[in-house]
Motif scaffolding. Sequence first.
Motif, short mmCIF file in Angstrom:
data_model
loop_
_atom_site.label_atom_id
_atom_site.label_comp_id
_atom_site.label_asym_id
_atom_site.label_seq_id
_atom_site.Cartn_x
_atom_site.Cartn_y
_atom_site.Cartn_z
N LEU A 96 9.38 31.70 31.70
CA LEU A 96 9.60 30.62 30.73
C LEU A 96 11.09 30.38 30.51
O LEU A 96 11.56 29.24 30.48
CB LEU A 96 8.92 30.98 29.40
N TYR A 97 11.85 31.47 30.38
CA TYR A 97 13.29 31.35 30.14
C TYR A 97 14.07 31.02 31.42
O TYR A 97 15.27 30.74 31.35
CB TYR A 97 13.84 32.64 29.53
N SER A 98 13.40 31.08 32.59
CA SER A 98 14.06 30.79 33.86
C SER A 98 13.70 29.43 34.41
O SER A 98 14.15 29.06 35.50
CB SER A 98 13.70 31.87 34.89
N ARG A 99 12.86 28.67 33.68
CA ARG A 99 12.27 27.46 34.26
C ARG A 99 13.30 26.38 34.56
O ARG A 99 13.04 25.50 35.38
CB ARG A 99 11.17 26.92 33.34
N LYS A 100 14.46 26.41 33.92
CA LYS A 100 15.48 25.38 34.16
C LYS A 100 16.57 25.85 35.12
O LYS A 100 17.54 25.15 35.35
CB LYS A 100 16.10 24.95 32.84
N GLU A 101 16.39 27.07 35.65
CA GLU A 101 17.39 27.61 36.57
C GLU A 101 17.08 27.21 38.02
O GLU A 101 15.93 27.04 38.40
CB GLU A 101 17.43 29.14 36.49
N ASN A 175 29.52 33.91 38.83
CA ASN A 175 30.69 33.47 39.61
C ASN A 175 30.40 32.20 40.39
O ASN A 175 31.30 31.39 40.63
CB ASN A 175 31.13 34.58 40.55
N ARG A 176 29.16 32.04 40.79
CA ARG A 176 28.80 30.86 41.59
C ARG A 176 28.52 29.63 40.73
O ARG A 176 28.88 28.52 41.08
CB ARG A 176 27.56 31.19 42.44
N THR A 177 27.86 29.83 39.57
CA THR A 177 27.41 28.69 38.76
C THR A 177 28.18 28.53 37.46
O THR A 177 28.08 27.49 36.82
CB THR A 177 25.92 28.84 38.42
N ARG A 178 28.90 29.58 37.03
CA ARG A 178 29.58 29.59 35.74
C ARG A 178 28.59 29.38 34.58
O ARG A 178 28.94 28.81 33.55
CB ARG A 178 30.69 28.51 35.68
N GLN A 179 27.37 29.86 34.76
CA GLN A 179 26.35 29.78 33.72
C GLN A 179 25.74 31.17 33.51
O GLN A 179 25.59 31.94 34.46
CB GLN A 179 25.25 28.78 34.11
N PHE A 180 25.38 31.44 32.26
CA PHE A 180 24.78 32.72 31.91
C PHE A 180 23.54 32.45 31.07
O PHE A 180 23.62 31.88 29.99
CB PHE A 180 25.77 33.59 31.12
N ASN A 181 22.38 32.83 31.60
CA ASN A 181 21.11 32.59 30.92
C ASN A 181 20.89 33.67 29.87
O ASN A 181 20.31 34.74 30.15
CB ASN A 181 19.96 32.57 31.93
N LEU A 182 21.34 33.40 28.66
CA LEU A 182 21.28 34.41 27.59
C LEU A 182 19.84 34.80 27.23
O LEU A 182 19.54 36.00 27.12
CB LEU A 182 22.04 33.91 26.36
N PRO A 183 18.91 33.86 27.01
CA PRO A 183 17.55 34.25 26.65
C PRO A 183 16.88 35.14 27.70
O PRO A 183 16.24 36.14 27.34
CB PRO A 183 16.82 32.92 26.48
N ARG A 184 17.04 34.79 28.97
CA ARG A 184 16.41 35.60 30.02
C ARG A 184 17.01 37.00 30.05
O ARG A 184 16.29 37.99 30.18
CB ARG A 184 16.57 34.92 31.38
#
Length: 326
Positions: A96-101, A175-184
């Motif tokens: 659920l928390y990864s669905r937009k990745e 390093n590749r996306t500059r994004q960190f999925n905090l909830p996951r």
Amino acid sequence: MVVLFPQQLQISSTLPVVYWLVLIVFIDVAHVYSTLYRTYFNPDKSLRRGLLLTVPLICYVVGVVLHSFDAIAFWRVLAYLAVYHFIRQQYGFMRLYSRKESSGYYAMLIDKIAIYTATIYPILYWHAEGNRQFNWFVENDFFILPALGWLLDIGNCLYIVIILAYLIKEVVLYNRTRQFNLPRNILIAGTFLSWYFGIIYFNGDLAFTTLNVISHGIPYMALIWIAERKKPNPSARGKNVLWRAIFNKYGLLYFLTVLVVLAYLEEGLWDGLVWKEHKSIFQVFNQLPKVEDKQLLSLIVPLLALPQSTHYVLDGFIWKNRSAKI
């Protein structure tokens, strides 16, 4: 809380009555009934009626057969079904928390392996080590298999390797996306911590129940609440006054009250007819006779456990149904 009160929470093999009432009845049992809002109470009729009728019928018949054969066989099957349900819920929340990745196949594979490692390894440890001061439901509901001890040495290494692989994957992904999925990341870290400390590190019923029940029951009820509020309002829902009252901005109290009342009634029947362990909080049910006859118990116990077994089975359908997506 578990760390701050070691004698009370880490070592104790019993639960104080008030603590048991809150954790077991008002959270654990109550979360089972939250499935009703997604199924039997739901005016959308998202699931097929045949499924809603056959699942409890099959669960009851199988339960009666198992309990008639051997009471511990019934509790053992129910315990393993519950474990499967608990493990799959953690995987479901992770997805659920990864669905937009769009992190790629290997990153998703590492996430999947990590969440299953966080849950399955402590269960393997429980089976191999066996010296736990708590049970899932009743004593001896899990198989204790000391012969699996050799797997723990391998499991320890793999456990650490998978944690390191996950951390490395997160660094590479950032390093590749500059994004960190905090909830996951919070979910996966929390799963590792709660299952490891609740089952392996601490050997106490309070620690296990606290970490296990709260991290499972409350998120599940929250998911039901959020999912139903987010759904569009077709005609059936729009005309349902009770449904609009429950899932409006201030309806959370109604939502929880129904769950708490149903949970209290169920546990009252359990205590009055079967356990006779908490008479002080189920005084209304004290007059019920304790059932001793094995044949009668084989009919009553699976019936009282029916909300639970139905919840475990239906949960495998209600989040996959295309017309019932979040």
